[in-house]
Design an enzyme around this catalytic site. Structure first.
Site, PDB file in Angstrom:
ATOM      1  N   SER A   1       0.884  -1.171   0.000  1.00 15.13           N
ATOM      2  CA  SER A   1       0.000   0.000   0.000  1.00 15.13           C
ATOM      3  C   SER A   1       0.918   1.216   0.000  1.00 15.13           C
ATOM      4  O   SER A   1       2.091   1.118   0.381  1.00 15.13           O
ATOM      5  CB  SER A   1      -0.931  -0.031   1.205  1.00 15.13           C
ATOM      6  OG  SER A   1      -0.204  -0.198   2.398  1.00 15.13           O
TER       7      SER A   1
ATOM      8  N   GLU B   1       1.338   5.551   0.698  1.00 19.47           N
ATOM      9  CA  GLU B   1       0.797   6.742   1.365  1.00 19.47           C
ATOM     10  C   GLU B   1       1.230   8.012   0.634  1.00 19.47           C
ATOM     11  O   GLU B   1       2.389   8.147   0.240  1.00 19.47           O
ATOM     12  CB  GLU B   1       1.299   6.773   2.813  1.00 19.47           C
ATOM     13  CG  GLU B   1       0.733   7.939   3.603  1.00 19.47           C
ATOM     14  CD  GLU B   1       1.180   7.902   5.047  1.00 19.47           C
ATOM     15  OE1 GLU B   1       0.913   6.902   5.745  1.00 19.47           O
ATOM     16  OE2 GLU B   1       1.799   8.883   5.486  1.00 19.47           O
TER      17      GLU B   1
ATOM     18  N   ASP C   1      -1.476  15.446  16.226  1.00 17.51           N
ATOM     19  CA  ASP C   1      -0.708  16.216  17.216  1.00 17.51           C
ATOM     20  C   ASP C   1      -1.259  17.623  17.307  1.00 17.51           C
ATOM     21  O   ASP C   1      -1.693  18.179  16.300  1.00 17.51           O
ATOM     22  CB  ASP C   1       0.765  16.268  16.802  1.00 17.51           C
ATOM     23  CG  ASP C   1       1.405  14.909  16.930  1.00 17.51           C
ATOM     24  OD1 ASP C   1       1.337  14.328  18.025  1.00 17.51           O
ATOM     25  OD2 ASP C   1       1.951  14.418  15.924  1.00 17.51           O
TER      26      ASP C   1
ATOM     27  N   PHE D   1      13.456  14.273  12.018  1.00 16.63           N
ATOM     28  CA  PHE D   1      12.103  13.714  12.081  1.00 16.63           C
ATOM     29  C   PHE D   1      12.095  12.476  12.985  1.00 16.63           C
ATOM     30  O   PHE D   1      11.230  12.319  13.854  1.00 16.63           O
ATOM     31  CB  PHE D   1      11.691  13.373  10.646  1.00 16.63           C
ATOM     32  CG  PHE D   1      10.244  13.057  10.467  1.00 16.63           C
ATOM     33  CD1 PHE D   1       9.260  13.798  11.117  1.00 16.63           C
ATOM     34  CD2 PHE D   1       9.837  12.030   9.617  1.00 16.63           C
ATOM     35  CE1 PHE D   1       7.916  13.513  10.933  1.00 16.63           C
ATOM     36  CE2 PHE D   1       8.500  11.744   9.431  1.00 16.63           C
ATOM     37  CZ  PHE D   1       7.541  12.477  10.095  1.00 16.63           C
TER      38      PHE D   1
ATOM     39  N   HIS E   1       3.751  -1.120   3.782  1.00 20.29           N
ATOM     40  CA  HIS E   1       3.125   0.181   3.520  1.00 20.29           C
ATOM     41  C   HIS E   1       4.255   1.178   3.273  1.00 20.29           C
ATOM     42  O   HIS E   1       5.095   1.402   4.148  1.00 20.29           O
ATOM     43  CB  HIS E   1       2.295   0.606   4.739  1.00 20.29           C
ATOM     44  CG  HIS E   1       1.582   1.904   4.563  1.00 20.29           C
ATOM     45  ND1 HIS E   1       0.423   2.033   3.827  1.00 20.29           N
ATOM     46  CD2 HIS E   1       1.853   3.148   5.029  1.00 20.29           C
ATOM     47  CE1 HIS E   1       0.008   3.290   3.849  1.00 20.29           C
ATOM     48  NE2 HIS E   1       0.860   3.992   4.566  1.00 20.29           N
TER      49      HIS E   1
HETATM   50  P1  FAD Z   1      -3.033   7.448  19.901  1.00 26.63           P
HETATM   51  O1  FAD Z   1      -3.142   6.041  19.422  1.00 26.63           O
HETATM   52  O2  FAD Z   1      -4.270   8.095  20.431  1.00 26.63           O
HETATM   53  O3  FAD Z   1      -1.865   7.495  20.971  1.00 26.63           O
HETATM   54  C1  FAD Z   1      -1.309   8.704  21.422  1.00 26.63           C
HETATM   55  C2  FAD Z   1      -0.743   8.522  22.819  1.00 26.63           C
HETATM   56  O4  FAD Z   1      -1.785   8.382  23.758  1.00 26.63           O
HETATM   57  C3  FAD Z   1       0.120   7.267  22.957  1.00 26.63           C
HETATM   58  O5  FAD Z   1       1.148   7.558  23.862  1.00 26.63           O
HETATM   59  C4  FAD Z   1      -0.851   6.253  23.534  1.00 26.63           C
HETATM   60  O6  FAD Z   1      -0.169   5.265  24.292  1.00 26.63           O
HETATM   61  C5  FAD Z   1      -1.750   7.111  24.398  1.00 26.63           C
HETATM   62  N1  FAD Z   1      -3.157   6.608  24.400  1.00 26.63           N
HETATM   63  C6  FAD Z   1      -3.887   6.331  23.294  1.00 26.63           C
HETATM   64  N2  FAD Z   1      -5.147   5.937  23.642  1.00 26.63           N
HETATM   65  C7  FAD Z   1      -5.183   5.982  24.973  1.00 26.63           C
HETATM   66  C8  FAD Z   1      -6.218   5.717  25.896  1.00 26.63           C
HETATM   67  N3  FAD Z   1      -7.430   5.324  25.509  1.00 26.63           N
HETATM   68  N4  FAD Z   1      -5.918   5.861  27.223  1.00 26.63           N
HETATM   69  C9  FAD Z   1      -4.706   6.275  27.619  1.00 26.63           C
HETATM   70  N5  FAD Z   1      -3.676   6.554  26.760  1.00 26.63           N
HETATM   71  C10 FAD Z   1      -3.921   6.414  25.463  1.00 26.63           C
HETATM   72  N6  FAD Z   1      -0.517  12.565  11.829  1.00 26.63           N
HETATM   73  C11 FAD Z   1      -1.257  13.483  11.163  1.00 26.63           C
HETATM   74  O7  FAD Z   1      -1.394  14.620  11.630  1.00 26.63           O
HETATM   75  N7  FAD Z   1      -1.864  13.173   9.970  1.00 26.63           N
HETATM   76  C12 FAD Z   1      -1.768  11.947   9.413  1.00 26.63           C
HETATM   77  O8  FAD Z   1      -2.338  11.691   8.357  1.00 26.63           O
HETATM   78  C13 FAD Z   1      -0.992  10.949  10.089  1.00 26.63           C
HETATM   79  N8  FAD Z   1      -0.864   9.681   9.614  1.00 26.63           N
HETATM   80  C14 FAD Z   1      -0.177   8.749  10.316  1.00 26.63           C
HETATM   81  C15 FAD Z   1      -0.117   7.421   9.835  1.00 26.63           C
HETATM   82  C16 FAD Z   1       0.565   6.440  10.540  1.00 26.63           C
HETATM   83  C17 FAD Z   1       0.600   5.035   9.993  1.00 26.63           C
HETATM   84  C18 FAD Z   1       1.217   6.761  11.754  1.00 26.63           C
HETATM   85  C19 FAD Z   1       1.974   5.709  12.514  1.00 26.63           C
HETATM   86  C20 FAD Z   1       1.164   8.066  12.245  1.00 26.63           C
HETATM   87  C21 FAD Z   1       0.464   9.057  11.550  1.00 26.63           C
HETATM   88  N9  FAD Z   1       0.360  10.355  12.024  1.00 26.63           N
HETATM   89  C22 FAD Z   1      -0.372  11.313  11.330  1.00 26.63           C
HETATM   90  C23 FAD Z   1       1.055  10.762  13.255  1.00 26.63           C
HETATM   91  C24 FAD Z   1       0.153  10.630  14.489  1.00 26.63           C
HETATM   92  O9  FAD Z   1      -0.954  11.501  14.388  1.00 26.63           O
HETATM   93  C25 FAD Z   1       1.001  10.996  15.714  1.00 26.63           C
HETATM   94  O10 FAD Z   1       1.981  10.023  15.927  1.00 26.63           O
HETATM   95  C26 FAD Z   1       0.220  11.292  16.979  1.00 26.63           C
HETATM   96  O11 FAD Z   1       1.131  11.801  17.962  1.00 26.63           O
HETATM   97  C27 FAD Z   1      -0.436  10.088  17.622  1.00 26.63           C
HETATM   98  O12 FAD Z   1      -1.538   9.666  16.931  1.00 26.63           O
HETATM   99  P2  FAD Z   1      -2.116   8.182  17.228  1.00 26.63           P
HETATM  100  O13 FAD Z   1      -3.355   7.980  16.479  1.00 26.63           O
HETATM  101  O14 FAD Z   1      -1.044   7.210  17.047  1.00 26.63           O
HETATM  102  O15 FAD Z   1      -2.443   8.392  18.781  1.00 26.63           O
END
Ligand code: FAD
Length: 293
Positions: free
Chosen positions: A19, A21, A113, A219, A269
């Protein structure tokens, strides 16, 4: 070499799947170039291509428009990244309805973020888990999520990382894509840990072909990914040699993919950075042929 882990992960197919991105382009030249790149990768028959989602109003609109355009203009399966931080529930529900009604049913659900620049907008979401909950209540989306083999910078422990992933799966996520990594041991150990904890969804490695080493070092530091010394050394003295850097990047990614394949991984990916050439070349070396071959 570690035991072949694919035997314990029946969800992986026997054929290599890819896939890609992309991110939404910012100006007319970048838009033209992006479409050439998408068209170049389309014949490789990727499982899906995903479009990232940035902070700020117009950037977000660009994601929606690009995903919809891909859906209309190509035979590809687009997946829309969607972040929730700073958004209201109503806003997210509206976006979800819009995607669903246009036939886009695969969302890469993320927290995102907080923007570095003020003002910070207080939204209804704190974590990606809350976003998944809202999306799944609204429509039966296919949900892909993030995973972090070297631990997310905000996480307190690796165990926390697995707990969050399990929570995402319980809420309906069926696939995870990892943050990029350069030392495959972290990914392999992460997968082994996931298997031990009963996690069964595919955790697809996120592969980043490095062409700008200095930028990647910065990064990677922010993302908590270790840059091996050997990798940095390979780019030494190549600052003004972009073509050689590409060849080096292809070699590094090919080695990385081969190591993963020898450990049973068959899905990749690619973070294309909107440039098809490297991803195309690596796929070709890995034996993936275009539909017309
Ligand atoms: P989460 O999964 O919510 O985790 C964030 C933090 O909170 C972690 O430390 C986790 O352990 C903690 N946490 C999560 N859920 C809970 C809970 N229920 N209770 C307590 N703690 C919790 N960023 C963008 O802005 N745009 C994009 O399109 C984008 N695409 C991405 C694609 C991939 C494949 C990846 C790996 C990252 C991408 N990111 C993107 C970056 C991402 O948004 C950042 O890494 C962000 O800091 C975390 O998002 P997340 O969804 O992983 O967070």
């Amino acid at each position: 070499m570690k035991e072949n882990i694919v035997k314990k992960m029946p969800e992986y197919s026997r054929k290599i799947g890819v896939s890609f991105e992309f991110f939404p382009p910012k100006n007319p030249d970048a838009i033209r170039s992006l479409w050439l790149n998408i068209k170049r990768l389309e014949p490789l028959d990727p499982k899906f291509i995903s479009v990232t989602y940035g902070a700020g109003g117009s950037t977000r609109e660009n994601t929606h428009n690009l995903v919809k355009e891909i859906q209309i203009k190509t035979k590809l399966n687009p997946a829309a990244h969607l972040t929730c931080i700073g958004s209201s529930r109503v806003e997210i529900e509206k976006i979800a309805d819009d995607y669903w009604n246009t036939g886009i049913k695969h969302i890469v659900a993320l927290r995102g973020d907080e923007p570095k620049i003020l003002p910070k907008i207080k939204g209804d979401f704190q974590y990606a888990t809350e976003l998944i909950e809202v999306l799944k209540k609204r429509h039966d989306f296919e949900i892909t999520v993030s995973a972090y083999p070297e631990m997310h910078p905000d996480s307190s422990s690796m165990e926390n990382e697995y707990d969050v992933l399990k929570k995402k799966i319980d809420l309906g996520a069926t696939k995870a894509i990892t943050q990029f990594f350069f030392d495959s041991r972290y990914y392999i150990e992460f997968i082994e840990g996931a298997i031990k904890r009963g996690i069964k969804i595919p955790i697809v490695p996120g592969i980043l072909p490095v062409t700008n080493c200095q930028k990647t070092i910065e990064f990677a530091k922010k993302m908590n990914c270790k840059m091996p010394k050997w990798l940095v050394k390979m780019f030494e003295g190549l600052d003004s040699e972009p073509e050689t850097r590409k060849l080096v990047a292809a070699t590094i990614v090919y080695d990385q993919c081969r190591e993963l394949i020898s450990n049973g991984i068959e899905d990749f990916h690619f973070y294309t950075l909107n440039r098809a050439d490297l991803s195309f070349a690596i796929c070709h070396i890995l034996g993936i042929r275009t539909l017309k071959d």
